[in-house]
Scaffold this active site. Structure first.
Site, PDB file in Angstrom:
ATOM      1  N   LYS A  60       0.948  -5.595   4.621  1.00 35.78           N
ATOM      2  CA  LYS A  60       1.509  -6.354   5.745  1.00 35.78           C
ATOM      3  C   LYS A  60       1.293  -5.704   7.106  1.00 35.78           C
ATOM      4  CE  LYS A  60       6.204  -7.028   6.194  1.00 35.78           C
ATOM      5  NZ  LYS A  60       7.460  -7.677   5.764  1.00 35.78           N
ATOM      6  N   ARG A  93      25.495   9.267  -4.180  1.00 33.53           N
ATOM      7  CA  ARG A  93      25.454   8.716  -2.817  1.00 33.53           C
ATOM      8  C   ARG A  93      26.496   7.657  -2.525  1.00 33.53           C
ATOM      9  NH1 ARG A  93      18.987   8.273  -1.987  1.00 33.53           N
ATOM     10  NH2 ARG A  93      18.806  10.528  -1.923  1.00 33.53           N
ATOM     11  N   SER A 102       0.831  -1.210   0.000  1.00 29.39           N
ATOM     12  CA  SER A 102       0.000   0.000   0.000  1.00 29.39           C
ATOM     13  C   SER A 102       0.866   1.261   0.000  1.00 29.39           C
ATOM     14  CB  SER A 102      -0.948  -0.012   1.196  1.00 29.39           C
ATOM     15  OG  SER A 102      -0.209  -0.150   2.403  1.00 29.39           O
ATOM     16  N   GLY A 103       2.017   1.185  -0.687  1.00 30.25           N
ATOM     17  CA  GLY A 103       2.861   2.370  -0.860  1.00 30.25           C
ATOM     18  C   GLY A 103       2.507   3.090  -2.150  1.00 30.25           C
ATOM     19  N   HIS A 128      22.676   5.067   1.935  1.00 28.19           N
ATOM     20  CA  HIS A 128      22.547   6.528   2.053  1.00 28.19           C
ATOM     21  C   HIS A 128      23.655   7.018   2.971  1.00 28.19           C
ATOM     22  CE1 HIS A 128      20.899  10.504   2.648  1.00 28.19           C
ATOM     23  NE2 HIS A 128      19.912  10.247   1.812  1.00 28.19           N
ATOM     24  N   HIS A 153      19.688   1.743   2.265  1.00 26.07           N
ATOM     25  CA  HIS A 153      18.577   2.666   2.029  1.00 26.07           C
ATOM     26  C   HIS A 153      17.646   2.191   0.917  1.00 26.07           C
ATOM     27  CE1 HIS A 153      16.578   6.532   1.963  1.00 26.07           C
ATOM     28  NE2 HIS A 153      16.893   6.736   0.693  1.00 26.07           N
ATOM     29  N   GLU A 196       9.707  -0.186  -5.621  1.00 28.23           N
ATOM     30  CA  GLU A 196      11.063  -0.573  -5.223  1.00 28.23           C
ATOM     31  C   GLU A 196      11.311  -2.074  -5.389  1.00 28.23           C
ATOM     32  OE1 GLU A 196      12.373   1.343  -1.647  1.00 28.23           O
ATOM     33  OE2 GLU A 196      14.182   0.108  -1.521  1.00 28.23           O
ATOM     34  N   ARG A 234      20.879   4.570  -7.921  1.00 26.20           N
ATOM     35  CA  ARG A 234      19.708   5.422  -8.166  1.00 26.20           C
ATOM     36  C   ARG A 234      20.018   6.896  -7.921  1.00 26.20           C
ATOM     37  NH1 ARG A 234      15.694   7.490  -4.657  1.00 26.20           N
ATOM     38  NH2 ARG A 234      16.509   6.288  -2.901  1.00 26.20           N
ATOM     39  N   GLU A 277      19.581  17.852  -5.086  1.00 26.22           N
ATOM     40  CA  GLU A 277      20.229  16.791  -4.299  1.00 26.22           C
ATOM     41  C   GLU A 277      21.410  16.261  -5.098  1.00 26.22           C
ATOM     42  OE1 GLU A 277      17.252  13.938  -3.074  1.00 26.22           O
ATOM     43  OE2 GLU A 277      16.007  15.492  -2.189  1.00 26.22           O
TER      44      GLU A 277
HETATM   45  P1  FAD Z   1       6.642   0.999  -0.019  1.00 25.78           P
HETATM   46  O1  FAD Z   1       6.215   2.395   0.116  1.00 25.78           O
HETATM   47  O2  FAD Z   1       7.716   0.523   0.886  1.00 25.78           O
HETATM   48  O3  FAD Z   1       5.375   0.104   0.179  1.00 25.78           O
HETATM   49  C1  FAD Z   1       5.486  -1.301   0.245  1.00 25.78           C
HETATM   50  C2  FAD Z   1       4.222  -1.835   0.839  1.00 25.78           C
HETATM   51  O4  FAD Z   1       4.210  -3.253   0.772  1.00 25.78           O
HETATM   52  C3  FAD Z   1       4.040  -1.488   2.298  1.00 25.78           C
HETATM   53  O5  FAD Z   1       2.689  -1.140   2.466  1.00 25.78           O
HETATM   54  C4  FAD Z   1       4.358  -2.786   3.023  1.00 25.78           C
HETATM   55  O6  FAD Z   1       3.717  -2.934   4.253  1.00 25.78           O
HETATM   56  C5  FAD Z   1       3.833  -3.780   2.023  1.00 25.78           C
HETATM   57  N1  FAD Z   1       4.400  -5.127   2.135  1.00 25.78           N
HETATM   58  C6  FAD Z   1       5.690  -5.492   2.247  1.00 25.78           C
HETATM   59  N2  FAD Z   1       5.792  -6.826   2.310  1.00 25.78           N
HETATM   60  C7  FAD Z   1       4.535  -7.317   2.225  1.00 25.78           C
HETATM   61  C8  FAD Z   1       3.975  -8.606   2.256  1.00 25.78           C
HETATM   62  N3  FAD Z   1       4.736  -9.699   2.392  1.00 25.78           N
HETATM   63  N4  FAD Z   1       2.637  -8.738   2.177  1.00 25.78           N
HETATM   64  C9  FAD Z   1       1.825  -7.660   2.078  1.00 25.78           C
HETATM   65  N5  FAD Z   1       2.319  -6.404   2.044  1.00 25.78           N
HETATM   66  C10 FAD Z   1       3.642  -6.235   2.111  1.00 25.78           C
HETATM   67  N6  FAD Z   1      12.671   8.168  -2.483  1.00 25.78           N
HETATM   68  C11 FAD Z   1      12.518   9.310  -3.171  1.00 25.78           C
HETATM   69  O7  FAD Z   1      12.311   9.272  -4.385  1.00 25.78           O
HETATM   70  N7  FAD Z   1      12.575  10.505  -2.521  1.00 25.78           N
HETATM   71  C12 FAD Z   1      12.787  10.603  -1.183  1.00 25.78           C
HETATM   72  O8  FAD Z   1      12.807  11.689  -0.634  1.00 25.78           O
HETATM   73  C13 FAD Z   1      12.983   9.412  -0.442  1.00 25.78           C
HETATM   74  N8  FAD Z   1      13.239   9.446   0.888  1.00 25.78           N
HETATM   75  C14 FAD Z   1      13.303   8.271   1.578  1.00 25.78           C
HETATM   76  C15 FAD Z   1      13.475   8.313   2.960  1.00 25.78           C
HETATM   77  C16 FAD Z   1      13.477   7.136   3.687  1.00 25.78           C
HETATM   78  C17 FAD Z   1      13.675   7.183   5.177  1.00 25.78           C
HETATM   79  C18 FAD Z   1      13.309   5.898   3.024  1.00 25.78           C
HETATM   80  C19 FAD Z   1      13.297   4.616   3.802  1.00 25.78           C
HETATM   81  C20 FAD Z   1      13.166   5.858   1.651  1.00 25.78           C
HETATM   82  C21 FAD Z   1      13.167   7.029   0.914  1.00 25.78           C
HETATM   83  N9  FAD Z   1      13.013   7.013  -0.463  1.00 25.78           N
HETATM   84  C22 FAD Z   1      12.880   8.195  -1.153  1.00 25.78           C
HETATM   85  C23 FAD Z   1      12.769   5.759  -1.180  1.00 25.78           C
HETATM   86  C24 FAD Z   1      11.262   5.650  -1.417  1.00 25.78           C
HETATM   87  O9  FAD Z   1      10.565   6.110  -0.285  1.00 25.78           O
HETATM   88  C25 FAD Z   1      10.833   4.224  -1.680  1.00 25.78           C
HETATM   89  O10 FAD Z   1      11.686   3.611  -2.604  1.00 25.78           O
HETATM   90  C26 FAD Z   1       9.428   4.190  -2.233  1.00 25.78           C
HETATM   91  O11 FAD Z   1       8.556   4.884  -1.368  1.00 25.78           O
HETATM   92  C27 FAD Z   1       8.970   2.762  -2.421  1.00 25.78           C
HETATM   93  O12 FAD Z   1       7.612   2.757  -2.708  1.00 25.78           O
HETATM   94  P2  FAD Z   1       6.884   1.362  -2.894  1.00 25.78           P
HETATM   95  O13 FAD Z   1       5.455   1.659  -3.157  1.00 25.78           O
HETATM   96  O14 FAD Z   1       7.618   0.561  -3.882  1.00 25.78           O
HETATM   97  O15 FAD Z   1       7.087   0.626  -1.498  1.00 25.78           O
HETATM   98  C1  SIN Z   2      16.713  11.895   1.010  1.00 25.64           C
HETATM   99  O1  SIN Z   2      15.851  12.711   1.330  1.00 25.64           O
HETATM  100  O2  SIN Z   2      17.914  12.065   1.128  1.00 25.64           O
HETATM  101  C2  SIN Z   2      16.274  10.603   0.405  1.00 25.64           C
HETATM  102  C3  SIN Z   2      15.967  10.842  -0.988  1.00 25.64           C
HETATM  103  C4  SIN Z   2      15.960   9.564  -1.758  1.00 25.64           C
HETATM  104  O3  SIN Z   2      16.108   8.485  -1.203  1.00 25.64           O
HETATM  105  O4  SIN Z   2      15.832   9.674  -2.976  1.00 25.64           O
END
Ligand code: FAD
Ligand code: SIN
Length: 529
Positions: free
Chosen positions: A34, A274, A12-13, A228, A334, A358, A369, A113
């Site tokens: 999850k 990075r 749910s991301g 990171h 990261h 991701e 990245r 950045e």
């Molecule tokens: P997520 O947002 O991680 O969502 C994954 C979902 O899957 C979650 O809901 C999780 O609970 C669920 N899940 C996992 N395993 C299971 C399972 N087995 N069964 C059911 N559900 C499951 N990127 C940028 O571009 N800019 C930024 O500024 C930035 N800052 C960041 C700062 C931090 C602290 C972090 C950790 C990351 C950052 N990133 C940033 C990276 C970026 O946030 C992520 O790569 C991106 O949000 C991933 O999105 P997603 O939808 O793929 O996964």
């Molecule tokens: C950050 O804010 O430094 C994270 C940005 C990213 O992971 O792209």
């Protein structure tokens, strides 16, 4: 409780929710996630989302920066999709209500950045991911065809007659159940928790890669883990991210004597890509035997606190004033550049299974990245995967996409473990995997360390045995054991790929092969079980 939907989305991301938004008005959509519905990397994203919307920017320029950061391994077609379609999807987010910070003339305020050649990062203070998650959640949760089940951990894909037919999942307090669908999207996010030091929340255990690989999907680029450079480093505390946007606004990295040091390691200094800043910090710590700090003391304190309220609060919680004190920092795992191989519409090598965000490997990031390209990838490729699901094109990945990766499958000589020995049956807990990965498969790698890690991980993999593949035996596996199974599976895939790649490139650095070697390694490492 067995569930059915026409479309099944795991996670749910940003990627999951943007895919779901594409299914508005289509058939039933079942979302399994999850943890709590808003828990995942997206909610923690700080710096922002990159898109070529500024007057001095263009998709071509964004493409060039992305390819340069990717260190020769990006899939240029995927990058072109990312940068060309990015501005449209970001504007759509704003039309849906995303409150990004504004410049005085009302246009989006753009940050810079590392490794960006212009200001192109839209942001909502230092909590951009939370704002994007809010907007998408408000868009998707009222859709009448959507049902969301939280605290439901997908543990295995159901593959029937070569097609993905859904997943088995474990719901808190309710045991194992099945969710069936015509089309399944894996959007389970990253794998930072494979390492002891990580910026990622506890749900980021690489489950999507683990279950897709165990079901026979192709995975690639797993050796490329982004560390990171600046996580708050406090003994025994989780590594809280200190956004790269701080350095974009003028924060400096200094050693214990207060000297800026990054130029010693890279001509681009504090805003180098990075991987290079992370290694620079580690080398400076080694050289001086002292910690390394981030300082903002030369900037206007009112501006620092107003621009970075969340980071200020986290520092305050650690007894530090972001605008005044030197903040101890160090690298932390990261982001996973690799993942489940997809084409440009999220299709994997298993028909009926798509992947986005991701967890996926579209090839946009190559070996490293570019900052703030990850939210953009989740947005653009989440939307495309949702559109592909809706269009019902019942195909798996184009074979040419896989051929282009020049697969290198496993061979007997890849095995380091001692299958069948007593130690081969030992159980491995998550904490041991995390420590092992940090120590031997981290920022600096070499053949000896990788062999040590692989021997242990092969034994742990053997210990998992058939349990995690056998639908009958699965019912006895606890949530904790499923988590350890993900860490072992993904840790082993990262270590194997890192061991194979005898060169240094992007996020992968081998002390025993410190140079980039285009002649042999300008190709991707793929694995199919
Ligand atoms: P997520 O947002 O991680 O969502 C994954 C979902 O899957 C979650 O809901 C999780 O609970 C669920 N899940 C996992 N395993 C299971 C399972 N087995 N069964 C059911 N559900 C499951 N990127 C940028 O571009 N800019 C930024 O500024 C930035 N800052 C960041 C700062 C931090 C602290 C972090 C950790 C990351 C950052 N990133 C940033 C990276 C970026 O946030 C992520 O790569 C991106 O949000 C991933 O999105 P997603 O939808 O793929 O996964
Ligand atoms: C950050 O804010 O430094 C994270 C940005 C990213 O992971 O792209």
């Amino acid at each position: 409780m067995d569930l059915h939907g026409e479309y099944l989305i795991i996670g749910s991301g940003i990627a999951a929710l943007r895919a779901a938004a594409s299914l508005d008005g289509a058939g039933d959509v079942l979302i399994l996630t999850k943890g709590g519905a808003r828990e995942g990397n997206t909610g923690y994203a700080q710096g922002g989302i990159a898109a070529a919307v500024g007057p001095d920017d263009s998709p071509a320029r964004h493409l060039a920066d992305t390819l340069a950061a990717g260190d020769g391994l990006c899939d240029e077609r995927a990058v072109a999709v990312l940068v060309d379609e990015g501005p449209r999807y970001v504007r759509e987010l704003m039309a849906w209500g995303a409150a990004f910070d504004r410049a005085p003339d009302g246009s989006p305020a753009l940050a810079i950045e590392g490794a960006h050649s212009v200001r192109r990062v839209l942001h909502a203070r230092d909590a951009t991911g939370r704002e994007i998650g809010r907007v998408l959640w408000e868009r998707v949760s009222p859709m009448p065809n959507v049902r969301i089940v939280d605290h439901a951990r997908a543990v295995a894909l159901i593959v029937e007659d070569g097609r993905c037919a859904g997943v088995r999942f474990l719901q808190d307090g309710a045991g194992m159940a099945v969710a069936r669908a015509r089309c399944t999207l894996l959007a389970t996010g990253g794998a930072g928790q494979v390492y002891s030091d990580t910026t990622n929340p506890h749900v980021a255990t690489g489950d999507g890669v683990a279950i897709a690989y165990r079901a026979g999907a192709a995975v690639a680029d797993l050796e490329f883990v982004q560390f990171h450079p600046t996580a708050l480093k406090r003994h025994g505390q989780p590594r809280f991210l200190l956004s790269e946007a701080l350095r974009g606004e003028g924060a400096r990295l200094v050693n214990a004597d207060g000297e800026p040091f990054m130029l010693r390691y890279d001509p681009a200094g504090d805003l180098a890509p990075r991987d290079r800043v992370s290694r620079g910090i580690a080398r400076e710590e080694q050289r001086t035997g002292q910690p390394v700090y981030l300082t903002l003391a030369h900037l206007d304190p009112a501006y620092v606190h107003q621009r970075f309220p969340e980071i200020s609060a986290a520092c305050r919680g650690a007894g530090l004033d972001l605008a005044v004190d030197r903040i101890p920092v160090g690298p932390a795992a990261h982001y996973a550049m690799g993942g489940v191989v997809t084409d440009l519409d999220g299709r994997t090598t298993i028909p009926g299974l798509l992947s986005a965000g991701e967890v996926a490997c579209t090839g946009v990031h190559g070996a490293n990245r570019l900052a703030s390209n990850s939210l953009l990838e989740g947005l653009v490729f989440g939307a495309r995967a949702g559109n592909a699901m809706r269009a019902s094109r019942d195909r798996s990945i184009d074979p040419d996409t896989v051929r282009a990766l020049q697969p290198s499958g496993s061979t007997a000589s890849d095995r380091m473990g001692t299958a069948g020995s007593d130690s081969g049956r030992q159980r491995f807990d998550g904490a041991s995997v995390r420590e092992l990965m940090w120590r031997h498969v981290g920022l600096f790698r070499d053949g000896d360390g990788l062999r040590t890690a692989l021997a242990a991980l092969d034994r742990a993999w053997d210990a998992l045995g058939a349990t995690v593949d056998d639908p009958d035996a699965m019912a006895t596996v606890t949530a904790e054991q499923w988590q350890a199974a993900s860490l072992v599976t993904v840790g082993r895939l990262i270590a194997r790929a890192a061991w194979r790649r005898e060169e240094s490139r992007g996020g992968h650095f081998r002390l025993d092969f410190p140079e980039r070697d285009d002649r042999h390694w300008r190709r991707r490492v793929m694995e199919i079980r």
